[in-house]
Design a protein around this motif. Structure first.
Motif, PDB file in Angstrom:
ATOM      1  N   ASN A  76       0.685  -1.255  -0.181  1.00 46.73           N
ATOM      2  CA  ASN A  76      -0.108   0.044  -0.035  1.00 46.73           C
ATOM      3  C   ASN A  76       0.909   1.161  -0.165  1.00 46.73           C
ATOM      4  O   ASN A  76       0.266   2.208   0.100  1.00 46.73           O
ATOM      5  N   LEU A  77       2.192   1.273  -0.021  1.00 42.84           N
ATOM      6  CA  LEU A  77       2.951   2.486   0.136  1.00 42.84           C
ATOM      7  C   LEU A  77       2.680   3.264  -1.211  1.00 42.84           C
ATOM      8  O   LEU A  77       2.566   4.419  -0.687  1.00 42.84           O
ATOM      9  N   ASP A  78       2.717   2.856  -2.101  1.00 44.72           N
ATOM     10  CA  ASP A  78       2.486   4.037  -3.236  1.00 44.72           C
ATOM     11  C   ASP A  78       1.083   4.666  -3.155  1.00 44.72           C
ATOM     12  O   ASP A  78       1.054   5.899  -3.216  1.00 44.72           O
ATOM     13  N   ASP A  79       0.162   4.001  -2.847  1.00 46.93           N
ATOM     14  CA  ASP A  79      -1.234   4.379  -2.967  1.00 46.93           C
ATOM     15  C   ASP A  79      -1.319   5.304  -1.617  1.00 46.93           C
ATOM     16  O   ASP A  79      -1.798   6.571  -1.792  1.00 46.93           O
ATOM     17  N   VAL A  80      -0.915   5.105  -0.603  1.00 45.92           N
ATOM     18  CA  VAL A  80      -1.103   6.063   0.693  1.00 45.92           C
ATOM     19  C   VAL A  80      -0.018   7.282   0.508  1.00 45.92           C
ATOM     20  O   VAL A  80      -0.300   8.110   1.178  1.00 45.92           O
ATOM     21  N   SER A  81       1.084   6.996  -0.212  1.00 45.94           N
ATOM     22  CA  SER A  81       1.972   8.069  -0.134  1.00 45.94           C
ATOM     23  C   SER A  81       1.316   9.257  -1.194  1.00 45.94           C
ATOM     24  O   SER A  81       1.297  10.654  -0.788  1.00 45.94           O
ATOM     25  N   GLU A  82       0.396   8.803  -2.043  1.00 51.34           N
ATOM     26  CA  GLU A  82      -0.309   9.622  -3.079  1.00 51.34           C
ATOM     27  C   GLU A  82      -1.329  10.230  -2.155  1.00 51.34           C
ATOM     28  O   GLU A  82      -1.461  11.623  -2.290  1.00 51.34           O
ATOM     29  N   ARG A  83      -2.092   9.659  -1.232  1.00 47.21           N
ATOM     30  CA  ARG A  83      -3.209  10.172  -0.346  1.00 47.21           C
ATOM     31  C   ARG A  83      -2.637  11.411   0.529  1.00 47.21           C
ATOM     32  O   ARG A  83      -3.303  12.229   0.889  1.00 47.21           O
ATOM     33  N   SER A  84      -1.234  10.974   1.116  1.00 46.88           N
ATOM     34  CA  SER A  84      -0.763  11.769   1.910  1.00 46.88           C
ATOM     35  C   SER A  84      -0.365  12.939   1.381  1.00 46.88           C
ATOM     36  O   SER A  84      -0.786  14.375   1.604  1.00 46.88           O
ATOM     37  N   ALA A  85       0.142  13.223   0.093  1.00 53.12           N
ATOM     38  CA  ALA A  85       0.517  14.159  -0.836  1.00 53.12           C
ATOM     39  C   ALA A  85      -0.882  15.029  -1.163  1.00 53.12           C
ATOM     40  O   ALA A  85      -0.913  16.427  -1.428  1.00 53.12           O
ATOM     41  N   ASN A  86      -1.839  14.268  -1.580  1.00 46.00           N
ATOM     42  CA  ASN A  86      -3.219  15.166  -1.872  1.00 46.00           C
ATOM     43  C   ASN A  86      -3.646  15.799  -0.737  1.00 46.00           C
ATOM     44  O   ASN A  86      -4.025  16.865  -1.012  1.00 46.00           O
ATOM     45  N   ALA A  87      -3.611  15.452   0.587  1.00 46.89           N
ATOM     46  CA  ALA A  87      -3.928  16.148   1.765  1.00 46.89           C
ATOM     47  C   ALA A  87      -2.974  17.269   2.146  1.00 46.89           C
ATOM     48  O   ALA A  87      -3.591  18.329   2.393  1.00 46.89           O
ATOM     49  N   VAL A  88      -1.641  17.173   1.895  1.00 45.57           N
ATOM     50  CA  VAL A  88      -0.850  17.924   1.969  1.00 45.57           C
ATOM     51  C   VAL A  88      -0.729  19.362   1.080  1.00 45.57           C
ATOM     52  O   VAL A  88      -0.907  20.558   1.660  1.00 45.57           O
ATOM     53  N   VAL A  89      -1.183  18.904  -0.218  1.00 47.60           N
ATOM     54  CA  VAL A  89      -1.269  19.970  -1.161  1.00 47.60           C
ATOM     55  C   VAL A  89      -2.557  20.788  -1.009  1.00 47.60           C
ATOM     56  O   VAL A  89      -2.835  21.867  -1.096  1.00 47.60           O
ATOM     57  N   ARG A  90      -3.595  20.000  -0.665  1.00 50.99           N
ATOM     58  CA  ARG A  90      -5.031  20.742  -0.483  1.00 50.99           C
ATOM     59  C   ARG A  90      -4.850  21.667   0.916  1.00 50.99           C
ATOM     60  O   ARG A  90      -5.286  22.736   1.064  1.00 50.99           O
ATOM     61  N   LEU A  91      -3.974  21.135   1.895  1.00 53.30           N
ATOM     62  CA  LEU A  91      -3.945  22.161   2.963  1.00 53.30           C
ATOM     63  C   LEU A  91      -3.105  23.205   2.715  1.00 53.30           C
ATOM     64  O   LEU A  91      -3.458  24.428   3.101  1.00 53.30           O
ATOM     65  N   LEU A  92      -1.922  23.240   2.048  1.00 52.84           N
ATOM     66  CA  LEU A  92      -1.084  24.305   1.547  1.00 52.84           C
ATOM     67  C   LEU A  92      -1.682  25.082   0.820  1.00 52.84           C
ATOM     68  O   LEU A  92      -1.733  26.506   1.119  1.00 52.84           O
TER      69      LEU A  92
END
Length: 239
Positions: free
Chosen positions: A215-231
Motif C-alpha cells: 500500500n505504500l505507493d497508494d497512501v503516499s499519494e493520499r498523503s500528498a493530496n492532503a498536504v497539497v490541499r492544506l497548503l
C-alpha cells in the motif's frame, strides 16, 4: 530554543519523507525543480507546487536521519511550516488502511526516562509531547479524508511486541512511524510550525510489513493530496 537568522530564502513549506516512494508524489506535482543538494544522507530539492515555493526532502528512514535532514533544511531555508509526509502504521479502532492522519500531538514510542521522573515517551529536557500546528489542524478540520490524532515514533517498525506496549502506554495513539516525532522535536527547538500528515499503509500487527509494501505507493499519494490541499487552502486564506 535556537533562533535562526532571517537571511535564508523564504519557502511555503519543507516537506520531509523517509523514502523515495513517499516524496515522489510531490516531485510529480512540482515544477521548476532545482538541483538536488546532498547533505549527509539527505537529498534536498527546491520546487514549486500549485505556485507555492517548497523544499522536498528525502531524509532516509529513522529518527536520526530525519532529525539531521530537518536541521540541514532549516539552516538553508526559512519555511512557514515543516510537514512530515508519507506512510505510517495504524492502530486498530483509531484508523483504517488508506486513511490519512494529521498529528495533533507527537511522542516517542520507545523513550523511557521514567526512572528519572519523566513521562513515558518524553525525552529529558523536552515537552511531554510535541504539538501539531494548530492553524494547520484548524484548516484540516473540514477535510473528511483526514483523521486528526496522536502519532508516536520510534526506531522500531511496529509489527510485534512493541504494539502491545504502545497500546498500553499510549492508548490514544492513532498512528506510528519512524520519523515524525524527531522532526517535531527539531522544529520545536527552532520554533518552526510542524505537522505530520501520513497515509496509513498497514495496521500494526503480524502482516504489517507486507501490507506496508502493498500500500505504500497508494497512501503516499493520499498523503500528498492532503498536504497539497492544506497548503493551497491556507495560502488562499492568507493571501
Amino acid at each position: 530554543m535556537t533562533a535562526l537568522g532571517t537571511d535564508r530564502p523564504r519557502v511555503r513549506a519543507i516537506l520531509i519523507a523517509a523514502m523515495g516512494q513517499e516524496i515522489r508524489p510531490f516531485c510529480n506535482r512540482a515544477t521548476d525543480l532545482g538541483e538536488v543538494h546532498a547533505v549527509g544522507n539527505a537529498k534536498l530539492q527546491e520546487g514549486r507546487i500549485e505556485g507555492l515555493d517548497v523544499v522536498l526532502v528525502r531524509c532516509g528512514i529513522g529518527l536520526v536521519n530525519s532529525a539531521s535532514a530537518t536541521v540541514a533544511a532549516l539552516h538553508r531555508w526559512q519555511p512557514d511550516i515543516v510537514i512530515s509526509v508519507g506512510s505510517a502504521g495504524g492502530l486498530q479502532g483509531k484508523v483504517k488502511r488508506g486513511d490519512v492522519v494529521a498529528s495533533t500531538e507527537l511522542t516517542y514510542s520507545t523513550a523511557d526516562a521514567v526512572a528519572f521522573g519523566y513521562t513515558m515517551g518524553q525525552v529529558p529536557g523536552m515537552p511531554v509531547t510535541f504539538s501539531g500546528d494548530s492553524a494547520s489542524l484548524a484548516a484540516i478540520g473540514d477535510d473528511d479524508s483526514v483523521v486528526a490524532g496522536p502519532i508516536a515514533s520510534g526506531d522500531v517498525f511496529v509489527s510485534g511486541y512493541l504494539l502491545d506496549n504502545i497500546i498500553f502506554e499510549f492508548p490514544q495513539t492513532a498512528a506510528v512511524d519512524m520519523e515524525s516525532t524527531a522532526v517535531a522535536q527539531v522544529c520545536h527547538s527552532y520554533e518552526v510550525p510542524f505537522i505530520s500528515i501520513r497515509g496509513i499503509s498497514d495496521m500494526c500487527g503480524q502482516d504489517a510489513s507486507s501490507e506496508h509494501d502493498d500500500n505504500l505507493d497508494d497512501v503516499s499519494e493520499r498523503s500528498a493530496n492532503a498536504v497539497v490541499r492544506l497548503l493551497t487552502k491556507v495560502n488562499a486564506t492568507t493571501a
